[in-house]
Scaffold this active site. Structure first.
Site, PDB file in Angstrom:
ATOM      1  CG  ASP A   1      25.009  47.696 158.495  1.00 42.30           C
ATOM      2  OD1 ASP A   1      25.702  46.720 158.858  1.00 42.30           O
ATOM      3  OD2 ASP A   1      24.023  47.588 157.728  1.00 42.30           O
ATOM      4  CB  SER A   2      27.489  45.351 163.123  1.00 39.68           C
ATOM      5  OG  SER A   2      28.808  45.794 162.870  1.00 39.68           O
TER       6      SER A   2
ATOM      7  CG  ASP B   1      28.520  47.996 156.193  1.00 36.39           C
ATOM      8  OD1 ASP B   1      28.579  47.592 155.021  1.00 36.39           O
ATOM      9  OD2 ASP B   1      28.160  47.288 157.161  1.00 36.39           O
TER      10      ASP B   1
ATOM     11  CE  LYS C   1      30.228  44.903 154.944  1.00 38.82           C
ATOM     12  NZ  LYS C   1      28.771  44.681 154.907  1.00 38.82           N
TER      13      LYS C   1
ATOM     14  CD  GLU D   1      26.906  38.224 158.391  1.00 42.48           C
ATOM     15  OE1 GLU D   1      27.132  39.277 157.773  1.00 42.48           O
ATOM     16  OE2 GLU D   1      26.415  38.182 159.549  1.00 42.48           O
TER      17      GLU D   1
HETATM   18  O1  KIV Z   1      28.191  45.416 159.675  1.00 40.75           O
HETATM   19  C1  KIV Z   1      29.048  44.546 159.871  1.00 40.75           C
HETATM   20  O2  KIV Z   1      29.658  44.453 160.942  1.00 40.75           O
HETATM   21  C2  KIV Z   1      29.326  43.609 158.797  1.00 40.75           C
HETATM   22  C3  KIV Z   1      30.306  42.509 159.070  1.00 40.75           C
HETATM   23  C4  KIV Z   1      29.673  41.448 159.849  1.00 40.75           C
HETATM   24  C5  KIV Z   1      30.914  41.978 157.828  1.00 40.75           C
HETATM   25  O3  KIV Z   1      28.777  43.719 157.748  1.00 40.75           O
END
Ligand code: KIV
Length: 297
Positions: free
Chosen positions: A59-60, A98, A128, A198
């Site tokens: 979700d980044s 995610d 995730k 993290e």
């Molecule tokens: O959303 C993301 O990119 C993440 C990673 C940093 C693990 O959760």
């Protein structure tokens, strides 16, 4: 329903697709596990060509490709579009989607429905979710119970970073670190196949690694975890500024992109582009006839 595409992507043809048993085996053997985020077809192709083990449609994406300044605004429909594009570019890494903020917290039913959409509509093989408190562990248990593998995520959880006091390292006191330990163990207990740690001190990770039996992938959590994950745009420098302390930059593609577009703009303005090699030809007789037809109008 999506499925793994066959031969479109350049990758080692001998490499086997990553599976959960293979991942566990890597942990057992002490082989570092490589994970990277991807958000579209080209980033997926780079992950495939680079031979990574796990790809996360993080979700980044909210910050890296959609231009928000936090991860909370991205929604499930956005994530599905991105995950489908990534799916088309991958053959061997395990694809993890995610679950975005607001798509799993309300009820077990909501969490299962969201996870199923990630699997059915985007071809993700696992999902995730963030947090290891009681509610997150319950949602993880429900999704695992529905037959979908879940990766947990503890330490700095960006979706709830406001509640954590900001985007900063977590677990820097004994009490905070032992809370993270409890969360990690709760997620393991409900059946998560792996965890992300993290932004926690290396020494804390080392202690937690003694307790956790499932693979742990670290980001800003030091070298003791079973693997590492970095955000695609951070590691390739597709961003302004250096990013968090834990990022190692392997390229400076934002600068390359800026330079490329500037050079193109200069060429167009100077009439250097297009050159003869970029143009199509027409048979001279056809051209002459065209000129006659146009003149006759
Ligand atoms: O959303 C993301 O990119 C993440 C990673 C940093 C693990 O959760």
């Amino acid at each position: 329903m999506s499925s793994r595409p066959s031969a479109k992507v350049p990758s080692d043809p001998g490499r086997l697709p990553m599976t959960l048993p293979l991942l566990m085996e890597k942990k057992r053997l002490g082989e570092p596990i490589v994970m990277v985020t991807a958000y579209d077809y080209p980033s997926a192709r780079a992950a495939e060509a680079g031979g990574v083990d796990l790809v996360l449609v993080g979700d980044s994406a909210a910050t890296t490709v959609l231009g928000y300044n936090a991860t909370t605004p991205v929604d499930l429909d956005d994530m599905l579009v991105l995950a489908r594009a990534v799916r088309r570019g991958l053959r061997t890494p395990l694809l993890i989607g995610d679950l975005p903020f607001g798509s799993y917290e309300v009820s077990d039913e909501q969490a299962i429905t969201t996870a199923m959409r990630m699997v059915k509509e985007a071809g993700c093989e696992a999902v995730k979710l963030e947090g290891g408190g009681e509610a997150s562990a319950r949602r993880a248990r429900a999704i695992v119970g529905a037959g979908i593998p879940v990766m947990g995520h503890v330490g700095l959880t960006p979706q709830t970073s406001t509640a954590l006091g900001g985007w900063k390292a977590q677990g820097r006191t004994a009490a905070a670190a032992s809370r993270i330990a409890s969360e990690a163990l709760a997620l393991q207990e409900v059946g998560c196949f792996a965890l992300v740690f993290e932004a926690i001190p290396s020494a804390v990770s080392e202690e937690l690694m003694e307790l956790v039996e499932i693979p742990v992938i670290g980001i800003g959590a030091g070298p003791s975890t079973d693997g590492q994950v970095l955000v695609f745009h951070d590691l390739l420098g597709i961003r302004d500024g250096l990013g968090p302390r834990f990022v190692k930059r392997y390229a400076n593609l934002q600068q390359e992109m800026n330079d490329g577009v500037s050079a193109y703009a200069e060429d167009v303005r100077a009439r250097r582009y297009p050159g003869p090699e970029h143009t199509y030809s027409i048979d001279p007789a056809e051209l002459a006839e065209l000129q006659e037809r146009l003149a006759a109008r």
